[in-house]
Design a protein around this motif. Structure first.
Motif, PDB file in Angstrom:
ATOM      1  N   MET A   1     -35.771  30.437  35.956  1.00 51.79           N
ATOM      2  CA  MET A   1     -35.113  30.555  34.666  1.00 51.79           C
ATOM      3  C   MET A   1     -35.584  31.826  33.962  1.00 51.79           C
ATOM      4  N   LEU A   2     -34.680  32.427  33.276  1.00 51.86           N
ATOM      5  CA  LEU A   2     -34.990  33.619  32.495  1.00 51.86           C
ATOM      6  C   LEU A   2     -35.333  33.217  31.065  1.00 51.86           C
ATOM      7  N   GLY A   3     -36.149  34.029  30.408  1.00 51.87           N
ATOM      8  CA  GLY A   3     -36.357  33.853  28.976  1.00 51.87           C
ATOM      9  C   GLY A   3     -35.087  34.264  28.244  1.00 51.87           C
ATOM     10  N   VAL A   4     -34.943  33.828  27.017  1.00 56.30           N
ATOM     11  CA  VAL A   4     -33.700  34.066  26.290  1.00 56.30           C
ATOM     12  C   VAL A   4     -33.446  35.560  26.072  1.00 56.30           C
ATOM     13  N   VAL A   5     -34.450  36.300  25.669  1.00 55.06           N
ATOM     14  CA  VAL A   5     -34.250  37.741  25.458  1.00 55.06           C
ATOM     15  C   VAL A   5     -34.002  38.432  26.792  1.00 55.06           C
ATOM     16  N   GLU A   6     -34.720  38.017  27.820  1.00 58.61           N
ATOM     17  CA  GLU A   6     -34.513  38.568  29.157  1.00 58.61           C
ATOM     18  C   GLU A   6     -33.077  38.319  29.631  1.00 58.61           C
ATOM     19  N   ALA A   7     -32.529  37.148  29.329  1.00 56.97           N
ATOM     20  CA  ALA A   7     -31.150  36.833  29.715  1.00 56.97           C
ATOM     21  C   ALA A   7     -30.163  37.725  28.961  1.00 56.97           C
ATOM     22  N   ILE A   8     -30.397  37.942  27.688  1.00 58.84           N
ATOM     23  CA  ILE A   8     -29.496  38.801  26.908  1.00 58.84           C
ATOM     24  C   ILE A   8     -29.593  40.242  27.385  1.00 58.84           C
ATOM     25  N   VAL A   9     -30.786  40.693  27.726  1.00 56.11           N
ATOM     26  CA  VAL A   9     -30.949  42.044  28.293  1.00 56.11           C
ATOM     27  C   VAL A   9     -30.198  42.145  29.620  1.00 56.11           C
ATOM     28  N   ALA A  10     -30.242  41.099  30.443  1.00 58.50           N
ATOM     29  CA  ALA A  10     -29.503  41.103  31.704  1.00 58.50           C
ATOM     30  C   ALA A  10     -28.003  41.227  31.448  1.00 58.50           C
ATOM     31  N   VAL A  11     -27.517  40.558  30.418  1.00 60.34           N
ATOM     32  CA  VAL A  11     -26.095  40.694  30.059  1.00 60.34           C
ATOM     33  C   VAL A  11     -25.806  42.137  29.678  1.00 60.34           C
ATOM     34  N   ARG A  12     -26.648  42.687  28.833  1.00 62.93           N
ATOM     35  CA  ARG A  12     -26.457  44.079  28.386  1.00 62.93           C
ATOM     36  C   ARG A  12     -26.420  45.055  29.561  1.00 62.93           C
ATOM     37  N   LEU A  59     -24.374  33.202  36.828  1.00 59.26           N
ATOM     38  CA  LEU A  59     -24.719  31.785  36.745  1.00 59.26           C
ATOM     39  C   LEU A  59     -26.148  31.603  36.229  1.00 59.26           C
ATOM     40  N   GLN A  60     -27.076  32.408  36.730  1.00 60.74           N
ATOM     41  CA  GLN A  60     -28.470  32.326  36.290  1.00 60.74           C
ATOM     42  C   GLN A  60     -28.583  32.611  34.792  1.00 60.74           C
ATOM     43  N   VAL A  61     -27.887  33.627  34.334  1.00 58.75           N
ATOM     44  CA  VAL A  61     -27.948  33.998  32.918  1.00 58.75           C
ATOM     45  C   VAL A  61     -27.330  32.895  32.058  1.00 58.75           C
ATOM     46  N   ARG A  62     -26.163  32.385  32.458  1.00 60.06           N
ATOM     47  CA  ARG A  62     -25.525  31.309  31.690  1.00 60.06           C
ATOM     48  C   ARG A  62     -26.418  30.072  31.617  1.00 60.06           C
ATOM     49  N   ARG A  63     -26.998  29.686  32.744  1.00 57.79           N
ATOM     50  CA  ARG A  63     -27.878  28.508  32.752  1.00 57.79           C
ATOM     51  C   ARG A  63     -29.102  28.723  31.867  1.00 57.79           C
ATOM     52  N   SER A  64     -29.675  29.913  31.912  1.00 58.96           N
ATOM     53  CA  SER A  64     -30.855  30.204  31.090  1.00 58.96           C
ATOM     54  C   SER A  64     -30.521  30.120  29.611  1.00 58.96           C
ATOM     55  N   LEU A  65     -29.410  30.719  29.213  1.00 61.66           N
ATOM     56  CA  LEU A  65     -29.017  30.667  27.803  1.00 61.66           C
ATOM     57  C   LEU A  65     -28.670  29.243  27.390  1.00 61.66           C
ATOM     58  N   GLN A  66     -27.953  28.526  28.254  1.00 63.64           N
ATOM     59  CA  GLN A  66     -27.582  27.153  27.951  1.00 63.64           C
ATOM     60  C   GLN A  66     -28.821  26.272  27.780  1.00 63.64           C
ATOM     61  N   GLN A  67     -29.798  26.445  28.641  1.00 65.92           N
ATOM     62  CA  GLN A  67     -31.025  25.663  28.539  1.00 65.92           C
ATOM     63  C   GLN A  67     -31.764  25.993  27.248  1.00 65.92           C
ATOM     64  N   PHE A  68     -31.864  27.267  26.907  1.00 65.02           N
ATOM     65  CA  PHE A  68     -32.534  27.655  25.671  1.00 65.02           C
ATOM     66  C   PHE A  68     -31.835  27.037  24.466  1.00 65.02           C
ATOM     67  N   ILE A  69     -30.521  27.102  24.432  1.00 69.17           N
ATOM     68  CA  ILE A  69     -29.753  26.553  23.312  1.00 69.17           C
ATOM     69  C   ILE A  69     -29.991  25.045  23.208  1.00 69.17           C
ATOM     70  N   ALA A  70     -29.928  24.357  24.336  1.00 67.68           N
ATOM     71  CA  ALA A  70     -30.139  22.903  24.335  1.00 67.68           C
ATOM     72  C   ALA A  70     -31.547  22.549  23.871  1.00 67.68           C
ATOM     73  N   GLU A  71     -32.540  23.267  24.362  1.00 65.28           N
ATOM     74  CA  GLU A  71     -33.924  22.982  23.971  1.00 65.28           C
ATOM     75  C   GLU A  71     -34.172  23.284  22.502  1.00 65.28           C
ATOM     76  N   SER A  72     -33.586  24.363  22.006  1.00 65.03           N
ATOM     77  CA  SER A  72     -33.802  24.694  20.588  1.00 65.03           C
ATOM     78  C   SER A  72     -33.066  23.700  19.704  1.00 65.03           C
ATOM     79  N   GLU A  73     -31.941  23.186  20.144  1.00 61.33           N
ATOM     80  CA  GLU A  73     -31.216  22.160  19.382  1.00 61.33           C
ATOM     81  C   GLU A  73     -32.017  20.861  19.368  1.00 61.33           C
ATOM     82  N   ALA A  74     -32.593  20.488  20.507  1.00 61.16           N
ATOM     83  CA  ALA A  74     -33.386  19.269  20.592  1.00 61.16           C
ATOM     84  C   ALA A  74     -34.618  19.357  19.693  1.00 61.16           C
ATOM     85  N   SER A  75     -35.213  20.525  19.605  1.00 59.74           N
ATOM     86  CA  SER A  75     -36.413  20.668  18.773  1.00 59.74           C
ATOM     87  C   SER A  75     -36.075  20.634  17.279  1.00 59.74           C
ATOM     88  N   LYS A  76     -34.828  20.903  16.919  1.00 60.19           N
ATOM     89  CA  LYS A  76     -34.396  20.838  15.518  1.00 60.19           C
ATOM     90  C   LYS A  76     -34.053  19.419  15.092  1.00 60.19           C
TER      91      LYS A  76
END
Length: 79
Positions: A1-12, A59-76
């Motif tokens: 899994m990629l970190g969230v910023v790492e995933a966004i950099v990969a998109v860029r 796929l790796q980038v989408r899964r990483s971002l999706q996981q981050f979003i889900a985890e941050s939502e769960a923590s809220k």
């Protein structure tokens, strides 16, 4: 899994779609300006534009971002 910023950099740097790369650039600028408070929102915005990026890296980038979003939502959520 990629970190969230790492995933966004990969998109860029690697997404084949120019408009999606532009969204990633804007997201990184917003994160630089707004810090941790805006990361979830920016991750969601980038994630929502990734539908057309296929292949293993997309796929790796989408899964990483999706996981981050889900985890941050769960923590809220109230416990």
């Amino acid at each position: 899994m990629l970190g969230v910023v790492e995933a966004i950099v990969a998109v860029r740097d690697q997404c084949p779609h120019a408009q999606v790369r532009d969204h990633a650039i804007q997201a990184l600028d917003a994160i630089k300006a707004g810090g941790a408070e805006v990361i979830r929102e920016q991750a969601f915005l980038v994630f929502s534009t990734l539908a057309g990026w296929r292949g293993p890296r997309g796929l790796q980038v989408r899964r990483s971002l999706q996981q981050f979003i889900a985890e941050s939502e769960a923590s809220k959520s109230p416990k």
